[in-house]
Design a protein around this motif. Sequence first.
Motif, PDB file in Angstrom:
ATOM      1  N   ILE A 107       0.830  -1.209   0.000  1.00  0.00           N
ATOM      2  CA  ILE A 107       0.000   0.000   0.000  1.00  0.00           C
ATOM      3  C   ILE A 107       0.867   1.263   0.000  1.00  0.00           C
ATOM      4  O   ILE A 107       0.680   2.177  -0.799  1.00  0.00           O
ATOM      5  CB  ILE A 107      -0.957   0.004   1.215  1.00  0.00           C
ATOM      6  CG1 ILE A 107      -1.991  -1.123   1.067  1.00  0.00           C
ATOM      7  CG2 ILE A 107      -1.665   1.350   1.349  1.00  0.00           C
ATOM      8  CD1 ILE A 107      -2.841  -1.327   2.292  1.00  0.00           C
ATOM      9  N   ASP A 108       1.844   1.293   0.928  1.00  0.00           N
ATOM     10  CA  ASP A 108       2.646   2.516   1.072  1.00  0.00           C
ATOM     11  C   ASP A 108       3.611   2.729  -0.090  1.00  0.00           C
ATOM     12  O   ASP A 108       3.767   3.859  -0.585  1.00  0.00           O
ATOM     13  CB  ASP A 108       3.429   2.478   2.389  1.00  0.00           C
ATOM     14  CG  ASP A 108       2.538   2.755   3.593  1.00  0.00           C
ATOM     15  OD1 ASP A 108       1.394   3.222   3.380  1.00  0.00           O
ATOM     16  OD2 ASP A 108       2.959   2.492   4.734  1.00  0.00           O
ATOM     17  N   LEU A 109       4.269   1.641  -0.548  1.00  0.00           N
ATOM     18  CA  LEU A 109       5.280   1.797  -1.592  1.00  0.00           C
ATOM     19  C   LEU A 109       4.714   1.606  -2.993  1.00  0.00           C
ATOM     20  O   LEU A 109       5.293   2.081  -3.964  1.00  0.00           O
ATOM     21  CB  LEU A 109       6.424   0.793  -1.349  1.00  0.00           C
ATOM     22  CG  LEU A 109       7.162   0.947  -0.006  1.00  0.00           C
ATOM     23  CD1 LEU A 109       8.265  -0.097   0.120  1.00  0.00           C
ATOM     24  CD2 LEU A 109       7.735   2.353   0.136  1.00  0.00           C
ATOM     25  N   GLY A 110       3.619   0.883  -3.094  1.00  0.00           N
ATOM     26  CA  GLY A 110       3.027   0.648  -4.416  1.00  0.00           C
ATOM     27  C   GLY A 110       1.998   1.697  -4.762  1.00  0.00           C
ATOM     28  O   GLY A 110       2.147   2.460  -5.720  1.00  0.00           O
ATOM     29  N   PHE A 111       0.938   1.782  -3.926  1.00  0.00           N
ATOM     30  CA  PHE A 111      -0.123   2.736  -4.220  1.00  0.00           C
ATOM     31  C   PHE A 111       0.203   4.143  -3.714  1.00  0.00           C
ATOM     32  O   PHE A 111      -0.453   5.104  -4.085  1.00  0.00           O
ATOM     33  CB  PHE A 111      -1.444   2.281  -3.581  1.00  0.00           C
ATOM     34  CG  PHE A 111      -1.915   0.961  -4.119  1.00  0.00           C
ATOM     35  CD1 PHE A 111      -2.094   0.790  -5.483  1.00  0.00           C
ATOM     36  CD2 PHE A 111      -2.160  -0.094  -3.270  1.00  0.00           C
ATOM     37  CE1 PHE A 111      -2.531  -0.415  -5.988  1.00  0.00           C
ATOM     38  CE2 PHE A 111      -2.607  -1.306  -3.770  1.00  0.00           C
ATOM     39  CZ  PHE A 111      -2.788  -1.468  -5.139  1.00  0.00           C
ATOM     40  N   GLY A 112       1.228   4.248  -2.857  1.00  0.00           N
ATOM     41  CA  GLY A 112       1.522   5.558  -2.274  1.00  0.00           C
ATOM     42  C   GLY A 112       2.470   6.402  -3.104  1.00  0.00           C
ATOM     43  O   GLY A 112       2.904   7.458  -2.664  1.00  0.00           O
ATOM     44  N   SER A 113       2.894   5.975  -4.307  1.00  0.00           N
ATOM     45  CA  SER A 113       3.791   6.777  -5.166  1.00  0.00           C
ATOM     46  C   SER A 113       3.096   8.042  -5.612  1.00  0.00           C
ATOM     47  O   SER A 113       1.878   8.074  -5.795  1.00  0.00           O
ATOM     48  CB  SER A 113       4.226   5.943  -6.380  1.00  0.00           C
ATOM     49  OG  SER A 113       4.933   4.790  -5.948  1.00  0.00           O
ATOM     50  N   ALA A 166      -6.539   8.835  13.387  1.00  0.00           N
ATOM     51  CA  ALA A 166      -5.095   9.131  13.331  1.00  0.00           C
ATOM     52  C   ALA A 166      -4.622   9.279  11.895  1.00  0.00           C
ATOM     53  O   ALA A 166      -3.762  10.121  11.583  1.00  0.00           O
ATOM     54  CB  ALA A 166      -4.312   8.020  14.043  1.00  0.00           C
ATOM     55  N   VAL A 167      -5.157   8.482  10.966  1.00  0.00           N
ATOM     56  CA  VAL A 167      -4.786   8.582   9.548  1.00  0.00           C
ATOM     57  C   VAL A 167      -5.257   9.921   8.989  1.00  0.00           C
ATOM     58  O   VAL A 167      -4.538  10.619   8.244  1.00  0.00           O
ATOM     59  CB  VAL A 167      -5.374   7.400   8.743  1.00  0.00           C
ATOM     60  CG1 VAL A 167      -5.156   7.609   7.247  1.00  0.00           C
ATOM     61  CG2 VAL A 167      -4.762   6.097   9.188  1.00  0.00           C
ATOM     62  N   MET A 181      -0.580   8.651  11.126  1.00  0.00           N
ATOM     63  CA  MET A 181      -0.386   7.266  10.655  1.00  0.00           C
ATOM     64  C   MET A 181      -0.558   7.263   9.148  1.00  0.00           C
ATOM     65  O   MET A 181      -1.329   8.065   8.594  1.00  0.00           O
ATOM     66  CB  MET A 181      -1.402   6.287  11.271  1.00  0.00           C
ATOM     67  CG  MET A 181      -1.167   5.915  12.715  1.00  0.00           C
ATOM     68  SD  MET A 181      -2.375   4.673  13.266  1.00  0.00           S
ATOM     69  CE  MET A 181      -1.749   3.208  12.455  1.00  0.00           C
ATOM     70  N   SER A 182       0.159   6.340   8.480  1.00  0.00           N
ATOM     71  CA  SER A 182      -0.038   6.187   7.042  1.00  0.00           C
ATOM     72  C   SER A 182      -1.168   5.193   6.791  1.00  0.00           C
ATOM     73  O   SER A 182      -1.569   4.422   7.683  1.00  0.00           O
ATOM     74  CB  SER A 182       1.250   5.676   6.382  1.00  0.00           C
ATOM     75  OG  SER A 182       1.503   4.333   6.784  1.00  0.00           O
ATOM     76  N   GLN A 242       0.091   1.695   7.383  1.00  0.00           N
ATOM     77  CA  GLN A 242       0.182   1.346   8.805  1.00  0.00           C
ATOM     78  C   GLN A 242      -1.185   0.972   9.368  1.00  0.00           C
ATOM     79  O   GLN A 242      -1.312   0.016  10.129  1.00  0.00           O
ATOM     80  CB  GLN A 242       0.770   2.524   9.588  1.00  0.00           C
ATOM     81  CG  GLN A 242       2.274   2.674   9.458  1.00  0.00           C
ATOM     82  CD  GLN A 242       2.773   3.859  10.253  1.00  0.00           C
ATOM     83  OE1 GLN A 242       2.294   4.990  10.068  1.00  0.00           O
ATOM     84  NE2 GLN A 242       3.740   3.627  11.124  1.00  0.00           N
ATOM     85  N   LEU A 243      -2.204   1.755   8.997  1.00  0.00           N
ATOM     86  CA  LEU A 243      -3.544   1.435   9.482  1.00  0.00           C
ATOM     87  C   LEU A 243      -4.017   0.089   8.933  1.00  0.00           C
ATOM     88  O   LEU A 243      -4.610  -0.726   9.653  1.00  0.00           O
ATOM     89  CB  LEU A 243      -4.541   2.527   9.099  1.00  0.00           C
ATOM     90  CG  LEU A 243      -5.987   2.273   9.552  1.00  0.00           C
ATOM     91  CD1 LEU A 243      -6.071   2.154  11.066  1.00  0.00           C
ATOM     92  CD2 LEU A 243      -6.917   3.385   9.047  1.00  0.00           C
ATOM     93  N   GLY A 244      -3.722  -0.142   7.629  1.00  0.00           N
ATOM     94  CA  GLY A 244      -4.087  -1.446   7.056  1.00  0.00           C
ATOM     95  C   GLY A 244      -3.383  -2.587   7.775  1.00  0.00           C
ATOM     96  O   GLY A 244      -3.987  -3.625   8.070  1.00  0.00           O
ATOM     97  N   GLN A 245      -2.081  -2.382   8.057  1.00  0.00           N
ATOM     98  CA  GLN A 245      -1.328  -3.408   8.793  1.00  0.00           C
ATOM     99  C   GLN A 245      -1.921  -3.610  10.181  1.00  0.00           C
ATOM    100  O   GLN A 245      -2.086  -4.751  10.640  1.00  0.00           O
ATOM    101  CB  GLN A 245       0.139  -2.982   8.891  1.00  0.00           C
ATOM    102  CG  GLN A 245       0.999  -3.925   9.728  1.00  0.00           C
ATOM    103  CD  GLN A 245       2.452  -3.488   9.750  1.00  0.00           C
ATOM    104  OE1 GLN A 245       3.053  -3.268   8.703  1.00  0.00           O
ATOM    105  NE2 GLN A 245       3.004  -3.350  10.951  1.00  0.00           N
ATOM    106  N   PHE A 246      -2.257  -2.509  10.850  1.00  0.00           N
ATOM    107  CA  PHE A 246      -2.824  -2.600  12.194  1.00  0.00           C
ATOM    108  C   PHE A 246      -4.160  -3.347  12.164  1.00  0.00           C
ATOM    109  O   PHE A 246      -4.447  -4.182  13.038  1.00  0.00           O
ATOM    110  CB  PHE A 246      -3.008  -1.201  12.784  1.00  0.00           C
ATOM    111  CG  PHE A 246      -3.334  -1.198  14.248  1.00  0.00           C
ATOM    112  CD1 PHE A 246      -2.321  -1.180  15.202  1.00  0.00           C
ATOM    113  CD2 PHE A 246      -4.655  -1.238  14.676  1.00  0.00           C
ATOM    114  CE1 PHE A 246      -2.627  -1.191  16.560  1.00  0.00           C
ATOM    115  CE2 PHE A 246      -4.954  -1.249  16.026  1.00  0.00           C
ATOM    116  CZ  PHE A 246      -3.940  -1.233  16.976  1.00  0.00           C
ATOM    117  N   ILE A 247      -4.984  -3.039  11.144  1.00  0.00           N
ATOM    118  CA  ILE A 247      -6.285  -3.711  11.026  1.00  0.00           C
ATOM    119  C   ILE A 247      -6.104  -5.222  10.855  1.00  0.00           C
ATOM    120  O   ILE A 247      -6.781  -6.036  11.491  1.00  0.00           O
ATOM    121  CB  ILE A 247      -7.083  -3.122   9.843  1.00  0.00           C
ATOM    122  CG1 ILE A 247      -7.512  -1.687  10.168  1.00  0.00           C
ATOM    123  CG2 ILE A 247      -8.298  -3.981   9.536  1.00  0.00           C
ATOM    124  CD1 ILE A 247      -8.150  -0.964   8.996  1.00  0.00           C
TER     125      ILE A 247
END
Length: 613
Positions: free
Chosen positions: A64-70, A294-295, A300-301, A304-309
């Motif tokens: 999510i962060d490195l792929g969709f977050g570009s 928080a997002v 929070m990114s 991170q929220l996806g990972q936390f979920i």
Amino acid sequence: MNIKNLANMSSSIKPEPAKGSIKTLIGLLPFLQPYKRQFLLAGLALIVAAAATLAIPYAFRQMIDLGFGSRGIGGADAAASTLHIDLYFLALFGVACILGVATAARFYMVSWLGERVTADLRSAVYAHVVTQSPQFFETTKTGEVLSRLTTDTTLIQTLVGTSISMALRNGLLFIGGMVMLFITSVKLSSIIIVMLAAVVLPIVFYGRRVRKLSRESQDRVADASALAGEILNAMPTVQAFTHEEIEARRFGTSVERAFHTAMQRIRARSVLTMMAILLVFGAIVFVLWLGAHAVVQGSMSGGQLGQFILYASLVAGSIGALSEVLGDTQRAAGATERLLDLLAAQSPVQSVLLPETLPASLSSCTANGAALQLEDVVFHYPSRPDSNALMHLSLDIKPGETIAVVGPSGAGKTTLFQLLLRFYDPQQGRITLDGVDIRFLTLSALRSAIGIVPQDTVIFSENALENIRFGRADASDDEVIAAAKMAAAHEFIERLPQGYQSFLGERGVRLSGGQRQRIAIARALLKNPPLLLLDEATSALDAESERLVQTALEAAMVGRTTLVIAHRLATVQRADRIIVVEHGRIVETGTHTELIAQNGLYASLAALQFNTD
């Protein structure tokens, strides 16, 4: 695993002080220890599977962060995003492959362990039960033992083959998930820990009620099985007295009682599951609501929220699974307690650690037979301590002598045979066989020297050949047939549809009473013992069969010591001595002629028989 090892397992079992609790499961350790290697392999597969599961949320965060977050959607940024997405999806597929292989290996190993441990446990319980004295079966129903061997061991199979693995897997997921939650967000994880601690306490408290109901449910099932076993073994009597509907209603009532107890357990367990899911997921949803804010605030990114979920879902799922496993474990604890009760039961009649041996001449029937002596024997049954079955009974029997024991019902005749076989030990006095106290012999050595034809003949669900061979397991077919001829059983066996291979039915229902008795006599003759006990051996025979069997018995008595319980004068008159027993005491001794002349109890019994014959 051989029977000796199983016996060692059962002897190492000690009753646990915390009966009915999960601590009872510690008693299963002797059955688990032989398979340490398999447990290690299953544990390794379980750890790999848990690690692969815990890696999935982290992979999603990176994607999510490195792929969709570009920043861009075209040019180099788009190509980089595509490359990241491809790599992380390949990584996810690789993790899935590892997870699949490890899960399959874990399932195979724990399923094998469940089946293996259950088989060992059943064998150990059965091997222990068959060594118990008749005193054990005075208070324990056969149907209850069978229920423990089937229903209870199946619960333990579920525990070993499924529940333990699930508990460890979800325990690892819970611990690993909590660690990753703290790595992702300390604040949110701290909140969720406090809330989970608040909801676990009522779940644990309510779980005690489930455990209690589980034990009650298993007891009711055992009661129904015991009742069914008793009635099915007495069907001719039940039908003769037209009690079919009555017994069907009794069993139906017992089944309904078991059903209602089971429903109480199911309702309690359903409430327990509902409480676990609602409380745990309620706490997690609240924490995730905080994370979403928080997002939005940028602390929070999205990854991170996806990972936390995902980790929160794993933690919540593992807690729900653990609560389910706890229910299975509580039922297995009740089953284990009942099985350990059986394994802990010790027969009051035991072989001594350093046994004596019988003279070599008694290893089989010889020309002399065995000398038998009873010295001031006093005995009462454990269930009737206030009523002595034998009172200061003394008897000296020479090798090769035939002794008839007569007396009214309840005089102690059959009790005497039970003491000779060491089904019980006398409270006072001693019994010697060729000068050796039978308490100092192994039970196997003593009983190998004795052959018995009981009054209530037992026929097994086997063919005629194997039923007779029960007298001596290593006997050849020719020896079996020779014994059948001596017992006047050969002719009627030959007339059966498959001859000696004919199935005789459960409890010998395909035979008449006289035929069953001749099978029992052939079994005793095949054993060829130096001491022969005949308990009304010809009581169920017609006149012709009695004549044939009496001739065979006279030949069998030659060269061996024989004790005969009989009312038929044809047997009594041929005895060297007649012992008359009344109220557990010897009141008269002599030959038939001498006792008739004394005009005592024996003369009265003889007169009654003559009048009825």
